[in-house]
Design a protein around this motif. Structure first.
Motif, PDB file in Angstrom:
ATOM      1  N   ALA A 276       0.819  -1.215   0.000  1.00 11.73           N
ATOM      2  CA  ALA A 276       0.000   0.000   0.000  1.00 11.73           C
ATOM      3  C   ALA A 276       0.852   1.262   0.000  1.00 11.73           C
ATOM      4  CB  ALA A 276      -0.936   0.000   1.206  1.00 11.73           C
ATOM      5  N   GLY A 277       1.956   1.255   0.737  1.00 12.38           N
ATOM      6  CA  GLY A 277       2.719   2.477   0.948  1.00 12.38           C
ATOM      7  C   GLY A 277       3.598   2.921  -0.197  1.00 12.38           C
ATOM      8  N   ASN A 278       4.343   1.998  -0.798  1.00 12.57           N
ATOM      9  CA  ASN A 278       5.303   2.410  -1.829  1.00 12.57           C
ATOM     10  C   ASN A 278       4.646   3.004  -3.079  1.00 12.57           C
ATOM     11  OD1 ASN A 278       7.392   1.732  -0.180  1.00 12.57           O
ATOM     12  ND2 ASN A 278       7.992  -0.121  -1.281  1.00 12.57           N
ATOM     13  N   PRO A 279       3.645   2.352  -3.678  1.00 13.98           N
ATOM     14  CA  PRO A 279       3.061   2.957  -4.881  1.00 13.98           C
ATOM     15  C   PRO A 279       2.293   4.244  -4.613  1.00 13.98           C
ATOM     16  CG  PRO A 279       1.841   0.987  -4.263  1.00 13.98           C
ATOM     17  CD  PRO A 279       3.071   1.021  -3.400  1.00 13.98           C
ATOM     18  N   SER A 280       1.874   4.455  -3.359  1.00 12.98           N
ATOM     19  CA  SER A 280       1.120   5.667  -3.034  1.00 12.98           C
ATOM     20  C   SER A 280       2.004   6.753  -2.430  1.00 12.98           C
ATOM     21  CB  SER A 280      -0.008   5.332  -2.043  1.00 12.98           C
ATOM     22  OG  SER A 280       0.516   4.890  -0.805  1.00 12.98           O
ATOM     23  N   ALA A 281       3.325   6.554  -2.454  1.00 11.13           N
ATOM     24  CA  ALA A 281       4.237   7.467  -1.769  1.00 11.13           C
ATOM     25  C   ALA A 281       4.476   8.767  -2.520  1.00 11.13           C
ATOM     26  CB  ALA A 281       5.573   6.772  -1.517  1.00 11.13           C
ATOM     27  N   PRO A 286       4.048  11.770  -8.422  1.00  9.67           N
ATOM     28  CA  PRO A 286       3.531  12.550  -7.284  1.00  9.67           C
ATOM     29  C   PRO A 286       2.013  12.451  -7.180  1.00  9.67           C
ATOM     30  CG  PRO A 286       5.236  13.788  -8.415  1.00  9.67           C
ATOM     31  CD  PRO A 286       4.948  12.571  -9.265  1.00  9.67           C
ATOM     32  N   TYR A 287       1.495  12.863  -6.023  1.00  2.00           N
ATOM     33  CA  TYR A 287       0.083  12.654  -5.702  1.00  2.00           C
ATOM     34  C   TYR A 287      -0.897  13.105  -6.781  1.00  2.00           C
ATOM     35  CZ  TYR A 287       1.798  11.692  -0.996  1.00  2.00           C
ATOM     36  OH  TYR A 287       2.452  11.162   0.081  1.00  2.00           O
ATOM     37  N   PRO A 288      -0.725  14.280  -7.414  1.00  2.29           N
ATOM     38  CA  PRO A 288      -1.724  14.703  -8.405  1.00  2.29           C
ATOM     39  C   PRO A 288      -1.820  13.793  -9.633  1.00  2.29           C
ATOM     40  CG  PRO A 288      -0.449  16.585  -7.655  1.00  2.29           C
ATOM     41  CD  PRO A 288       0.246  15.370  -7.149  1.00  2.29           C
ATOM     42  N   LEU A 289      -0.860  12.868  -9.802  1.00  2.00           N
ATOM     43  CA  LEU A 289      -0.898  11.957 -10.942  1.00  2.00           C
ATOM     44  C   LEU A 289      -1.439  10.579 -10.572  1.00  2.00           C
ATOM     45  CD1 LEU A 289       2.557  12.724 -12.628  1.00  2.00           C
ATOM     46  CD2 LEU A 289       0.341  13.790 -13.071  1.00  2.00           C
ATOM     47  N   LEU A 290      -1.708  10.349  -9.297  1.00  2.00           N
ATOM     48  CA  LEU A 290      -2.165   9.047  -8.838  1.00  2.00           C
ATOM     49  C   LEU A 290      -3.689   8.969  -8.817  1.00  2.00           C
ATOM     50  CD1 LEU A 290       0.230   8.432  -5.797  1.00  2.00           C
ATOM     51  CD2 LEU A 290       0.380   7.407  -8.075  1.00  2.00           C
ATOM     52  N   PHE A 293      -7.671   6.636  -4.830  1.00  4.46           N
ATOM     53  CA  PHE A 293      -7.423   5.780  -3.667  1.00  4.46           C
ATOM     54  C   PHE A 293      -5.989   5.935  -3.174  1.00  4.46           C
ATOM     55  CE2 PHE A 293      -5.806   1.690  -2.033  1.00  4.46           C
ATOM     56  CZ  PHE A 293      -6.588   1.579  -0.890  1.00  4.46           C
ATOM     57  N   TRP A 294      -5.029   5.832  -4.080  1.00  5.43           N
ATOM     58  CA  TRP A 294      -3.622   5.910  -3.697  1.00  5.43           C
ATOM     59  C   TRP A 294      -3.261   7.334  -3.252  1.00  5.43           C
ATOM     60  CZ3 TRP A 294      -5.547   2.615  -7.253  1.00  5.43           C
ATOM     61  CH2 TRP A 294      -5.188   1.263  -7.136  1.00  5.43           C
ATOM     62  N   ARG A 295      -3.866   8.317  -3.870  1.00 10.07           N
ATOM     63  CA  ARG A 295      -3.622   9.698  -3.465  1.00 10.07           C
ATOM     64  C   ARG A 295      -4.132   9.946  -2.039  1.00 10.07           C
ATOM     65  NH1 ARG A 295      -6.043  14.719  -6.841  1.00 10.07           N
ATOM     66  NH2 ARG A 295      -5.584  13.232  -8.499  1.00 10.07           N
ATOM     67  N   ALA A 296      -5.213   9.265  -1.666  1.00  4.24           N
ATOM     68  CA  ALA A 296      -5.800   9.466  -0.342  1.00  4.24           C
ATOM     69  C   ALA A 296      -4.974   8.806   0.755  1.00  4.24           C
ATOM     70  CB  ALA A 296      -7.234   8.928  -0.323  1.00  4.24           C
ATOM     71  N   ILE A 297      -4.476   7.596   0.507  1.00  8.28           N
ATOM     72  CA  ILE A 297      -3.783   6.865   1.572  1.00  8.28           C
ATOM     73  C   ILE A 297      -2.306   7.234   1.669  1.00  8.28           C
ATOM     74  CG2 ILE A 297      -5.390   4.936   1.341  1.00  8.28           C
ATOM     75  CD1 ILE A 297      -3.127   3.342   0.024  1.00  8.28           C
ATOM     76  N   GLY A 298      -1.715   7.712   0.572  1.00  8.55           N
ATOM     77  CA  GLY A 298      -0.277   7.946   0.547  1.00  8.55           C
ATOM     78  C   GLY A 298       0.262   8.815   1.674  1.00  8.55           C
ATOM     79  N   PRO A 299      -0.305  10.001   1.915  1.00  7.76           N
ATOM     80  CA  PRO A 299       0.250  10.873   2.953  1.00  7.76           C
ATOM     81  C   PRO A 299       0.165  10.299   4.362  1.00  7.76           C
ATOM     82  CG  PRO A 299      -1.150  12.114   1.438  1.00  7.76           C
ATOM     83  CD  PRO A 299      -1.361  10.661   1.130  1.00  7.76           C
TER      84      PRO A 299
END
Length: 359
Positions: A276-281, A286-290, A293-299
Motif C-alpha cells: 500500500a505504501g510504496n506505490p502511493s508514496a 507525485p500525488y496529483p498523478l495518482l 485511492f492511492w492519493r488518499a492513503i499515501g500521505p
C-alpha cells in the motif's frame, strides 16, 4: 542382521510417510505452511494490483496552479482552466509573481502561470524537485491550453532537481531503503527468538535495540545518498534525523503487528508499507498523478510521509514538513505502545496458563 535392519527401516519409513503419496505431501507441506503459502499468494496478487493500479495510467488531476494575471482577465482565465476536460488543474488566482513563487517554495501549489497581457508568451513556473513527472504533466496541460488561445508558454524551474537526481527519485529510493531496513530488523529479531516478546522487559530491549539501529541506519542512508553518491542535496543532519524516525516507525510498527499476530505480523507490515505504501508514496508519480485511492492513503503511510519530507529537505528548505513528521511520529508512538501493551498481555496469559497446569 543387515536384512533385519533393512526391513525395520522400511517399516519405519512406511509409518512415517503413511505409505502413500498423500502422506509424503503432508510430511513435506504442513497445514501451517500451506496457509502461509496462501497468504503469500494473496500478498503477491495485492502487490501486482496495487502497483499496476497506481502506475498503469497516470493522469494529472486537480494539480494546484496559481494564475497571475490582470484583474480584468484573471477570473475568466481561472474559470477556463478549471473547466479543462478531465479536470487536470485546480487553478486559483495569485496576487503577484512573488506570491506565486512563495506558494511554490512552501509547497502549497505545484506551479504558476504568469500571464503577460502585453504579448502572446506567458511564463510557467514549476518545481521539478517535487517530481519530474509532475512538472512534465503540468507543462503539457498548460501548453495545450495556451495553444488553444493562440498563446505560447515558457517554462522556468524555480526549484530544480539536482543534476544527479534528474527524475527526482533519489528521495523516494532513500525512503524505501529506510523502510526496508526497519521491517527487516524487526523481522530478524522475531526470527531469532519468537515473533511475540514473552515479557515486557524483552519488548523494551527489542525497542532499544531498534532505536540504536535506527540512528545508525539513518546516518548510513544520509551519508550514502549525499556525500558518497551526491544524489540528493540538502541537510545531512536533517536527512539523518528523518531516516532514524522512518526506520524506527516502520520497525516499531512491525513489532506491534508481530505482537498481535505472531509471524504473520511481518506479512501485515509488507501489506501496509510495501504493497500500500510504496506505490502511493508520490515517488515515481507525485500525488496529483495518482488515482484517488492511492492519493488518499499515501500521505498517511510512512513511505509517503517520508518521501514528502525528504524532498522538502532537499529542494524546499525544509518547508511543509510538520504534517508528515507528525504522521511518522504517530506510527512510531503507536507501534511502541502496542508492542509494550501486547507484551504485557502475553506475559499475563502465560502466567495464567502455567497456573492452570499446576492445578
Amino acid at each position: 542382521m543387515a536384512t533385519a535392519d533393512d526391513g525395520t527401516r522400511g517399516i519405519r519409513d512406511q509409518d512415517t510417510h503413511g505409505g502413500s503419496f498423500l502422506g509424503e505431501v503432508k510430511d513435506a507441506v504442513s497445514a501451517r505452511a500451506a496457509l502461509l503459502m496462501i497468504g503469500v499468494l494473496a500478498l503477491t496478487a495485492l502487490f501486482i494490483a496495487s502497483y499496476a493500479g497506481a502506475f498503469h495510467s497516470p493522469k494529472p488531476k486537480d494539480v494546484a496552479l496559481a494564475v497571475v494575471a490582470p484583474q480584468q482577465m484573471s477570473g475568466q482565465l481561472v474559470e477556463r482552466l478549471d473547466k479543462l476536460p478531465g479536470s487536470p488543474l485546480d487553478p486559483r488566482a495569485a496576487s503577484s509573481e512573488a506570491d506565486a513563487t512563495r506558494q511554490i517554495r512552501e509547497r502549497d501549489i505545484d506551479g504558476a502561470l504568469i500571464v503577460d497581457p502585453r504579448g502572446s508568451t506567458d511564463e510557467l513556473l514549476v518545481a521539478s524537485g517535487s517530481g519530474a513527472s509532475l512538472t512534465q504533466a503540468v507543462e503539457q496541460v498548460v501548453t495545450q491550453a495556451e495553444k488553444a488561445q493562440k498563446r505560447t508558454v515558457q517554462v522556468r524551474d524555480i526549484a530544480p532537481a539536482d543534476k544527479d537526481d534528474t527524475r527526482g527519485l533519489s528521495s523516494f529510493y532513500l525512503v524505501v531503503g529506510w523502510c526496508v531496513g526497519g521491517y527487516l530488523c524487526a523481522a530478524i529479531l522475531a526470527i531469532s527468538f519468537g515473533a511475540r516478546p514473552t515479557n515486557l522487559k524483552r519488548a523494551v530491549i527489542r525497542l532499544a535495540a531498534l532505536a540504536v539501529y535506527s540512528v545508525l541506519t539513518g546516518l548510513a542512508g544520509a551519508v550514502v545518498i549525499g556525500p558518497i553518491l551526491g544524489a540528493l542535496p540538502g541537510s545531512l543532519y536533517g536527512l539523518w534525523g528523518l531516516g532514524a524516525l522512518i526506520v524506527f516507525a516502520v520497525g516499531a510498527t512491525t513489532f506491534a503487528f508481530q505482537a498481535i499476530a505472531g509471524i504473520i505480523g511481518i506479512g501485515l507490515t509488507i501489506l501496509v508499507v510495501v504493497i500500500a505504501g510504496n506505490p502511493s508514496a508520490g515517488g515515481a508519480y507525485p500525488y496529483p498523478l495518482l488515482p484517488d485511492f492511492w492519493r488518499a492513503i499515501g500521505p498517511a503511510l510512512p513511505p509517503g510521509a517520508g518521501t514528502w519530507v525528504s524532498r522538502s529537505i532537499a529542494y524546499f528548505h525544509g518547508n511543509a514538513v510538520t504534517g508528515p513528521l507528525l504522521v511518522l511520529s504517530a506510527w512510531a508512538v503507536a507501534g511502541t505502545v502496542l508492542t509494550l501493551v501486547f507484551a504485557a498481555l502475553t506475559k499475563g496469559r502465560t502466567m495464567i496458563n502455567r497456573s492452570e497446569v499446576r492445578q
